[in-house]
Design a protein around this motif. Structure first.
Motif, PDB file in Angstrom:
ATOM      1  N   ILE A   1       0.830  -1.210   0.000  1.00 40.40           N
ATOM      2  CA  ILE A   1       0.000   0.000   0.000  1.00 40.40           C
ATOM      3  C   ILE A   1       0.864   1.260   0.000  1.00 40.40           C
ATOM      4  N   ASN A   2       1.871   1.285   0.880  1.00 43.90           N
ATOM      5  CA  ASN A   2       2.742   2.460   0.984  1.00 43.90           C
ATOM      6  C   ASN A   2       3.554   2.672  -0.288  1.00 43.90           C
ATOM      7  N   VAL A   3       4.102   1.588  -0.839  1.00 44.93           N
ATOM      8  CA  VAL A   3       4.925   1.698  -2.044  1.00 44.93           C
ATOM      9  C   VAL A   3       4.091   2.201  -3.221  1.00 44.93           C
ATOM     10  N   VAL A   4       2.903   1.645  -3.395  1.00 47.11           N
ATOM     11  CA  VAL A   4       2.054   2.024  -4.528  1.00 47.11           C
ATOM     12  C   VAL A   4       1.618   3.482  -4.420  1.00 47.11           C
ATOM     13  N   LEU A   5       1.181   3.913  -3.233  1.00 42.41           N
ATOM     14  CA  LEU A   5       0.726   5.304  -3.071  1.00 42.41           C
ATOM     15  C   LEU A   5       1.852   6.295  -3.336  1.00 42.41           C
ATOM     16  N   ALA A   6       3.031   6.042  -2.747  1.00 45.53           N
ATOM     17  CA  ALA A   6       4.160   6.950  -2.945  1.00 45.53           C
ATOM     18  C   ALA A   6       4.580   6.985  -4.408  1.00 45.53           C
ATOM     19  N   THR A   7       4.555   5.826  -5.073  1.00 45.27           N
ATOM     20  CA  THR A   7       4.954   5.754  -6.476  1.00 45.27           C
ATOM     21  C   THR A   7       4.002   6.552  -7.362  1.00 45.27           C
ATOM     22  N   VAL A   8       2.710   6.427  -7.126  1.00 45.85           N
ATOM     23  CA  VAL A   8       1.724   7.176  -7.910  1.00 45.85           C
ATOM     24  C   VAL A   8       1.928   8.674  -7.734  1.00 45.85           C
ATOM     25  N   ILE A   9       2.148   9.105  -6.502  1.00 43.92           N
ATOM     26  CA  ILE A   9       2.351  10.534  -6.224  1.00 43.92           C
ATOM     27  C   ILE A   9       3.580  11.049  -6.969  1.00 43.92           C
ATOM     28  N   ASN A  10       4.668  10.285  -6.951  1.00 45.39           N
ATOM     29  CA  ASN A  10       5.900  10.742  -7.595  1.00 45.39           C
ATOM     30  C   ASN A  10       5.834  10.669  -9.113  1.00 45.39           C
ATOM     31  N   VAL A  11       5.039   9.759  -9.647  1.00 45.85           N
ATOM     32  CA  VAL A  11       4.836   9.730 -11.098  1.00 45.85           C
ATOM     33  C   VAL A  11       4.129  11.002 -11.545  1.00 45.85           C
ATOM     34  N   LEU A  12       3.184  11.472 -10.740  1.00 48.47           N
ATOM     35  CA  LEU A  12       2.422  12.670 -11.086  1.00 48.47           C
ATOM     36  C   LEU A  12       3.256  13.936 -11.006  1.00 48.47           C
TER      37      LEU A  12
ATOM     38  N   GLY B   1      10.269   1.845  -6.666  1.00 45.74           N
ATOM     39  CA  GLY B   1       9.141   1.162  -6.043  1.00 45.74           C
ATOM     40  C   GLY B   1       9.331  -0.344  -6.040  1.00 45.74           C
ATOM     41  N   ALA B   2       9.843  -0.886  -7.147  1.00 42.67           N
ATOM     42  CA  ALA B   2      10.087  -2.329  -7.225  1.00 42.67           C
ATOM     43  C   ALA B   2      11.146  -2.760  -6.230  1.00 42.67           C
ATOM     44  N   VAL B   3      12.220  -1.963  -6.079  1.00 38.50           N
ATOM     45  CA  VAL B   3      13.257  -2.269  -5.096  1.00 38.50           C
ATOM     46  C   VAL B   3      12.665  -2.257  -3.684  1.00 38.50           C
ATOM     47  N   GLY B   4      11.752  -1.299  -3.435  1.00 37.66           N
ATOM     48  CA  GLY B   4      11.115  -1.221  -2.118  1.00 37.66           C
ATOM     49  C   GLY B   4      10.342  -2.475  -1.771  1.00 37.66           C
ATOM     50  N   LEU B   5       9.741  -3.103  -2.771  1.00 36.98           N
ATOM     51  CA  LEU B   5       8.964  -4.322  -2.527  1.00 36.98           C
ATOM     52  C   LEU B   5       9.850  -5.488  -2.109  1.00 36.98           C
ATOM     53  N   LEU B   6      11.161  -5.403  -2.384  1.00 37.56           N
ATOM     54  CA  LEU B   6      12.080  -6.452  -1.949  1.00 37.56           C
ATOM     55  C   LEU B   6      12.156  -6.541  -0.426  1.00 37.56           C
ATOM     56  N   ALA B   7      11.706  -5.466   0.255  1.00 40.78           N
ATOM     57  CA  ALA B   7      11.745  -5.455   1.716  1.00 40.78           C
ATOM     58  C   ALA B   7      10.886  -6.557   2.318  1.00 40.78           C
ATOM     59  N   MET B   8       9.967  -7.112   1.533  1.00 44.45           N
ATOM     60  CA  MET B   8       9.145  -8.212   2.037  1.00 44.45           C
ATOM     61  C   MET B   8      10.003  -9.413   2.430  1.00 44.45           C
ATOM     62  N   ASN B   9      11.218  -9.502   1.876  1.00 45.47           N
ATOM     63  CA  ASN B   9      12.097 -10.628   2.146  1.00 45.47           C
ATOM     64  C   ASN B   9      13.284 -10.263   3.027  1.00 45.47           C
ATOM     65  N   LEU B  10      13.244  -9.060   3.623  1.00 48.49           N
ATOM     66  CA  LEU B  10      14.362  -8.607   4.439  1.00 48.49           C
ATOM     67  C   LEU B  10      13.894  -8.190   5.828  1.00 48.49           C
ATOM     68  N   SER B  11      14.792  -8.324   6.793  1.00 48.22           N
ATOM     69  CA  SER B  11      14.520  -7.782   8.117  1.00 48.22           C
ATOM     70  C   SER B  11      14.902  -6.312   8.133  1.00 48.22           C
ATOM     71  N   LEU B  12      14.418  -5.579   9.125  1.00 46.51           N
ATOM     72  CA  LEU B  12      14.747  -4.157   9.232  1.00 46.51           C
ATOM     73  C   LEU B  12      16.249  -3.967   9.410  1.00 46.51           C
TER      74      LEU B  12
END
Length: 461
Positions: free
Chosen positions: A130-141, A335-346
């Motif tokens: 949700i966060n990645v998609v919203l931020a990406t849309v805002i920056n595309v605009l 945005g795609a790189v950000g989604l890689l966080a699903m497989n990483l710890s903080l």
């Protein structure tokens, strides 16, 4: 002439740029890491932030000098290639790219973790998406949309920090008064080594003030606006960090917490109750989202400048959308790189970012020294204090901060640099040629606002 736009739109003012920089730094982070700073400094968190602000201001002054000389969106990448060497500039941009690429990932991952903690019914990975998609849309605009959203979110964060400050004052006056206020800056357990170690940690909160320099092609009068915005961003962020950490340390003297990582939330509960703490947490998350938008925007512009110069594949990264005039492909890649966080710890994600930032800060200070030496040789004299001493001290401080990083961060940073060196060897034919650069023909003055959307360009090698 070419129909492909090669310059970003220049219509942001000083307030917008400072808001961008402060949003990037996410001022509410002072509450999130208060416990860590308080424990490390032995109960003198505001003193640690005073030292950190001074240290970052030294580098901020160097950024301001370079932004005035080179009003381009490339930040340290541009400064190093102009003042040191094109190949050094490439490696500077490559190192900074490590920081910029993974900062959005860390910011989005933090958002997902805290939102899932408060709303466990929604999975952590779902919050991340949700966060990645919203931020990406805002920056595309484009940044004008991002600017409006950042201002609204910053107002919310500012309001909650003001309320927290009032509650801390009220609580502090009832639990120790003036004596506790004095102890917030220094107490019997505090030492020089403790506050300097804490300042090294607190300096991480300033990561991102340099992102202001990536907007040089999107502001009005960049030679004047960007230098002022850089200094104001450091001072504004530092002022917030010092003031809020002082009031929190006043409300909770000493360095004893059940859990230092959640000390900020516990303190908010103590001074304002659980409802206030929950609301503050939500508003802090909104401020964090503004930071995510700012980080993604600045990263996409650094990639655009490197792509436009041919340091990255130009057809992929050096292109702007014809109507929106934003680097859409770059925004989507981040945005795609950000989604890689699903497989990483903080911890794993965070370990990537600091090496590139402090290396970049060091190079900016060295660029000022190189610029001054070159100017002196041509007969133009600059202040030895402002152009030699202060940058030298700034560089020394940044090198010290690199030494405070963990072994994993340094190893990953060096590995990333090695990859960059290999790529540099490829594009320079074994380092025999300068790194690629793009020159813009006459018709765009060096101080241009960047409003042009089409001009003749000559790529050089």
């Amino acid at each position: 002439m070419t129909d492909q736009p090669s310059r970003l739109r220049g219509d942001l003012g000083l307030v917008s740029v400072v808001a961008f920089g402060v949003a990037y730094m996410a001022p509410a982070v002072v509450t999130s890491i208060f416990g860590v700073i308080a424990v490390t400094s032995k109960g003198a968190a505001p003193t640690a932030y005073v030292i950190a602000t001074g240290a970052m201001l030294l580098t901020g002054l160097s950024y301001a000098k370079m932004a005035k000389v080179h009003p381009s969106s490339g930040s340290v990448y541009t400064y190093a290639r102009k003042e040191l060497d094109s190949r050094v500039g490439f490696l500077a941009g490559w190192a900074l790219l490590l920081d910029y690429l993974f900062l959005p990932m860390v910011a989005w991952l933090l958002q997902a973790i805290y939102l899932h903690a408060q709303f466990p019914a929604v999975a952590e990975w779902a919050w991340l998406v949700i966060n990645v998609v919203l931020a990406t849309v805002i920056n595309v605009l484009g940044l004008k949309v991002a600017d409006r959203i950042n201002r609204v979110l910053l107002l919310g964060v500012t309001a909650i920090l003001v309320v927290l400050a009032v509650l801390c004052v009220h609580y502090g006056l009832g639990h120790g008064g003036d004596a506790a206020a004095g102890h917030a800056f220094w107490n019997s357990a505090t030492s020089i080594s403790a506050v300097t170690a804490a300042a090294a940690v607190a300096a991480y909160a300033f990561l991102g003030f340099d992102a202001v320099s990536t907007l040089s092609e999107e502001v009005r009068d960049p030679r004047r606006t960007i230098p002022r915005a850089i200094i104001l961003t450091v001072l504004t962020g530092g002022g917030v960090f010092i003031a809020i950490s002082f009031l929190m340390q006043w409300a909770h003297p000493g360095a004893s917490f059940p859990d230092e990582n959640s000390a900020g939330y516990l303190l908010s509960t103590t001074v304002g109750g659980k409802t206030f703490a929950d609301v503050a947490n939500i508003v802090g998350m909104l401020g964090g989202f503004a930071s995510c938008v700012a980080i993604q925007a600045s990263t996409s512009r650094l990639m655009f400048v490197m792509g436009r110069d041919g340091a990255l594949p130009r057809r992929i990264f050096g292109r702007l959308h014809r109507k929106l005039l934003t680097p859409v492909v770059n925004v989507l890649v981040i945005g795609a790189v950000g989604l890689l966080a699903m497989n990483l710890s903080l911890a794993d994600a965070t370990s990537f970012i600091n090496f590139g930032a402090f290396l970049g800060f060091t190079l900016v200070n060295l660029c000022v020294i190189a610029y001054a030496v070159r100017q002196w040789r041509s007969g133009t004299r600059h202040s030895a204090v402002r152009y030699l001493l202060l940058p030298a001290v700034g560089a020394a401080v940044d090198v010290y901060l690199i030494t405070q990083l963990g072994g994993i961060a340094v190893e990953l940073g060096l590995a990333w640099l090695l990859i960059g060196i290999v790529w540099l060897a490829v594009i320079t034919k074994g380092f025999r040629r300068p790194a690629p650069e793009l020159r813009i023909e006459a018709g765009e003055a060096e101080g241009s606002t960047g409003a042009e959307t089409s001009e003749a360009v000559v790529p050089t090698t």
